[in-house]
Design an enzyme around this catalytic site. Sequence first.
Site, PDB file in Angstrom:
ATOM      1  N   THR A   9      63.133  11.301   9.204  1.00 45.59           N
ATOM      2  CA  THR A   9      61.954  11.092  10.040  1.00 45.59           C
ATOM      3  C   THR A   9      62.318  10.313  11.294  1.00 45.59           C
ATOM      4  O   THR A   9      63.298   9.568  11.297  1.00 45.59           O
ATOM      5  CB  THR A   9      60.858  10.310   9.279  1.00 45.59           C
ATOM      6  OG1 THR A   9      59.663  10.276  10.070  1.00 45.59           O
ATOM      7  CG2 THR A   9      61.272   8.882   8.984  1.00 45.59           C
ATOM      8  N   LYS A  14      56.558   5.423   8.777  1.00 45.90           N
ATOM      9  CA  LYS A  14      56.742   6.121   7.501  1.00 45.90           C
ATOM     10  C   LYS A  14      57.926   5.514   6.740  1.00 45.90           C
ATOM     11  O   LYS A  14      57.859   5.329   5.523  1.00 45.90           O
ATOM     12  CB  LYS A  14      57.051   7.600   7.741  1.00 45.90           C
ATOM     13  CG  LYS A  14      55.902   8.483   8.174  1.00 45.90           C
ATOM     14  CD  LYS A  14      56.437   9.925   8.196  1.00 45.90           C
ATOM     15  CE  LYS A  14      55.436  10.952   8.611  1.00 45.90           C
ATOM     16  NZ  LYS A  14      56.054  12.312   8.659  1.00 45.90           N
ATOM     17  N   ASP A  71      56.092  15.579   5.339  1.00 44.20           N
ATOM     18  CA  ASP A  71      55.184  16.122   6.348  1.00 44.20           C
ATOM     19  C   ASP A  71      53.781  15.784   5.894  1.00 44.20           C
ATOM     20  O   ASP A  71      53.412  16.030   4.742  1.00 44.20           O
ATOM     21  CB  ASP A  71      55.348  17.627   6.552  1.00 44.20           C
ATOM     22  CG  ASP A  71      54.738  18.042   7.888  1.00 44.20           C
ATOM     23  OD1 ASP A  71      55.266  17.617   8.935  1.00 44.20           O
ATOM     24  OD2 ASP A  71      53.712  18.753   7.893  1.00 44.20           O
ATOM     25  N   PHE A 155      49.276   2.777  11.033  1.00 43.64           N
ATOM     26  CA  PHE A 155      49.686   3.599  12.177  1.00 43.64           C
ATOM     27  C   PHE A 155      48.819   4.854  12.215  1.00 43.64           C
ATOM     28  O   PHE A 155      47.954   5.055  11.355  1.00 43.64           O
ATOM     29  CB  PHE A 155      51.181   3.960  12.091  1.00 43.64           C
ATOM     30  CG  PHE A 155      51.531   4.932  10.985  1.00 43.64           C
ATOM     31  CD1 PHE A 155      51.702   4.500   9.677  1.00 43.64           C
ATOM     32  CD2 PHE A 155      51.689   6.293  11.247  1.00 43.64           C
ATOM     33  CE1 PHE A 155      52.007   5.394   8.659  1.00 43.64           C
ATOM     34  CE2 PHE A 155      52.001   7.198  10.236  1.00 43.64           C
ATOM     35  CZ  PHE A 155      52.156   6.739   8.935  1.00 43.64           C
ATOM     36  N   ASP A 158      45.152   5.538  10.718  1.00 47.74           N
ATOM     37  CA  ASP A 158      44.763   4.562   9.695  1.00 47.74           C
ATOM     38  C   ASP A 158      43.490   3.796  10.033  1.00 47.74           C
ATOM     39  O   ASP A 158      42.673   3.528   9.146  1.00 47.74           O
ATOM     40  CB  ASP A 158      45.900   3.554   9.456  1.00 47.74           C
ATOM     41  CG  ASP A 158      46.933   4.080   8.477  1.00 47.74           C
ATOM     42  OD1 ASP A 158      46.637   5.044   7.746  1.00 47.74           O
ATOM     43  OD2 ASP A 158      48.044   3.522   8.441  1.00 47.74           O
ATOM     44  N   ARG A 184      51.183   9.199   0.676  1.00 51.41           N
ATOM     45  CA  ARG A 184      52.659   9.041   0.680  1.00 51.41           C
ATOM     46  C   ARG A 184      53.118   8.372  -0.618  1.00 51.41           C
ATOM     47  O   ARG A 184      54.118   8.779  -1.221  1.00 51.41           O
ATOM     48  CB  ARG A 184      53.033   8.196   1.912  1.00 51.41           C
ATOM     49  CG  ARG A 184      54.527   8.038   2.174  1.00 51.41           C
ATOM     50  CD  ARG A 184      54.784   7.617   3.613  1.00 51.41           C
ATOM     51  NE  ARG A 184      54.375   8.671   4.525  1.00 51.41           N
ATOM     52  CZ  ARG A 184      53.276   8.600   5.305  1.00 51.41           C
ATOM     53  NH1 ARG A 184      52.533   7.513   5.329  1.00 51.41           N
ATOM     54  NH2 ARG A 184      52.952   9.625   6.067  1.00 51.41           N
TER      55      ARG A 184
END
Length: 199
Positions: A9, A14, A71, A155, A158, A184
Amino acid sequence: MVPKLVFATSNAHKTEEVAAILGEAWQVQDLRAHPGVTLDEETGDTFEANAIIKAVSGSRGVPGMLVLADDSGLEVDALGGHPGVRSARYAGETANAADNRAKLKAELSKLEQTAPFSGRFQCCMVLARDGAVLHITQASVEGHLLTEEQGAGGFGYDALFVPEGFSDSFGVLSAETKNQLSHRARALEAMKEQLASLA
Ligand code: ITT
């Protein structure tokens, strides 16, 4: 020795979340540690297709290493599932997160329907090595969208997303809380057994 996991990434937020969720069991490195690795263009029209593109192309650049890709994106029911796979580029190819949030607020304000606007974050995780897919997981977190930002944490979208069961956005909730219930976190939890078997 702590095994290494390359997270394919360019989004440092992330990486921070994945490293916190996996804890000390893995040494997570993203593309900042592998500047020579380039990922193929995300031409897929599903989260899975794009996560496969990132994991497979990333793994070709680091022979023998385990490579994970994520993704992810936001689906808003009243917008027919948009921004979806285009979440990172919702306001245009060069859009930043603030541009994308502004576009989302503008699109919500055009609707006849009024709040609450239901939606979810989706995340597909793909594990690969030497160009071959080893495992795929997908998970989501349901919630609703706000029409004004709340909080400065996190981020992307959010500050506009309140997960089900809470009254504050991910921009207000702590990183610890988000990392227990996010799309995630859930996709990674489903990946843990496979990861452990390959450590
Ligand atoms: P990489 O492709 O390099 O991993 P990216 O940010 O472009 O980084 P995606 O293509 O998966 O990643 O786009 C996901 C977008 O969806 C991301 O830029 C955010 O706008 C949004 N998103 C995904 N997960 C999110 C989260 O946990 N919180 C807020 N927004 C999120």
